[in-house]
Enzyme design. Structure first.
Site, PDB file in Angstrom:
ATOM      1  CB  SER A 152     -40.491  28.981   2.944  1.00 30.20           C
ATOM      2  OG  SER A 152     -39.065  29.188   2.776  1.00 30.20           O
ATOM      3  CE1 TYR A 165     -39.265  28.105   8.232  1.00 30.80           C
ATOM      4  CE2 TYR A 165     -38.138  27.789   6.358  1.00 30.80           C
ATOM      5  CZ  TYR A 165     -39.242  28.188   6.880  1.00 30.80           C
ATOM      6  OH  TYR A 165     -39.598  29.573   7.199  1.00 30.80           O
TER       7      TYR A 165
END
Length: 271
Positions: A152, A165
């Site tokens: 990501s 995350y």
């Protein structure tokens, strides 16, 4: 001279989270390239629905019901794939996502419940490591295969609200490089591990953060789009080309790489 062959027909892929927005698009891309696709996830209904969709398009596909955090379920899933198709050539680790309780958009990180941090790290990091160790073992026996993880933009930049995350995705990038090096040295050049790092895509877990009830971009979304040179969110199909390349012999000398698919977001200094 290395092969530039991008033909994937007849290969066998397992896609974890293969009925999600991004995982589903990647499963579709592989199936359209002639790959036999096993769609792995916890929901029997969702897996069966995605398999039916792929089959209607002429692909050979099967559902695999397993939790990516349960080793025995993953091993049973591996046995089923090998019993049906004889091998595993590709593993796409697309399972993962945000945990709402772990978000810190409207409060300091000190008040985040620690179990929520554990959950988001396990879902993303452990949920990538466990399938890699289980299905990668089958690839190691073949001395050939391609693992593609999903990172990501949050792995390398401070994206507000998602530090758990972010930590997990940063660890996935390290894991990608570590496994790439170790497996190449142990089993030769045929076994490769890479990752895709998507930019900003609208999926189920972030739709409410990026889009208002009327479908218009939120303030956060407008900030993201202003920082994305291409000026749009990613479409799930944007991941298919890079994925197919990484899985094919056209990328035979590519391992330990993290490929951004972000519309230029990570290249833009903001100036």
């Amino acid at each position: 001279m290395a092969s530039s062959n991008g033909d994937l027909r007849g290969r066998v892929a397992v896609v974890t989270g293969g009925y999600g927005v991004l995982g589903g698009a990647m499963a579709e891309g592989l199936a359209a390239a002639g790959v036999r696709v096993a769609v792995l996830g916890r929901s029997p209904e969702a897996a069966a629905e995605k398999v039916a969709e792929l089959s209607q398009a002429g692909a050979e596909a099967m559902p695999l019901v397993a939790d990516v955090l349960t080793e025995c379920a993953l091993r049973k899933a591996r046995e089923r794939v090998i019993a049906a198709w004889g091998r595993v050539d590709i593993l796409v680790n697309a399972a993962g996502g945000h945990v709402p309780e772990a978000r810190t958009d409207h409060a300091p990180p000190f008040v985040m419940p620690l179990p929520a941090f554990d959950e988001v790290v396990r879902l993303n990091l452990h949920g990538t490591v466990y399938p890699t160790l289980v299905f990668g073992e089958a690839m190691a026996q073949q001395k050939k295969g391609s693992v593609v993880n999903v990172s990501s933009m949050a792995a390398t930049q401070a994206v507000s609200g998602v530090f758990g995350y972010s930590a997990a995705k940063a660890a996935i990038e390290n894991f990608t490089r570590w496994m790439a090096v170790d497996l190449a040295r142990r089993y030769g050049q045929g076994l490769r591990v890479n990752a895709l790092a998507p930019g900003f895509f609208v999926a189920k877990q972030n739709r409410g953060v990026l889009l208002g009830p009327d479908g218009a971009p939120t303030e956060r979304a407008r900030t993201i789009l202003a920082r994305t040179p291409m000026g749009r969110f990613g479409d799930p199909s944007d991941l298919q080309g890079p994925l197919l390349w990484l899985c094919s012999d056209a990328a035979a000398f590519v391992t330990g790489a993290v490929i951004p698919v972000d519309g230029g977001f990570s290249a833009d200094s903001g100036i």
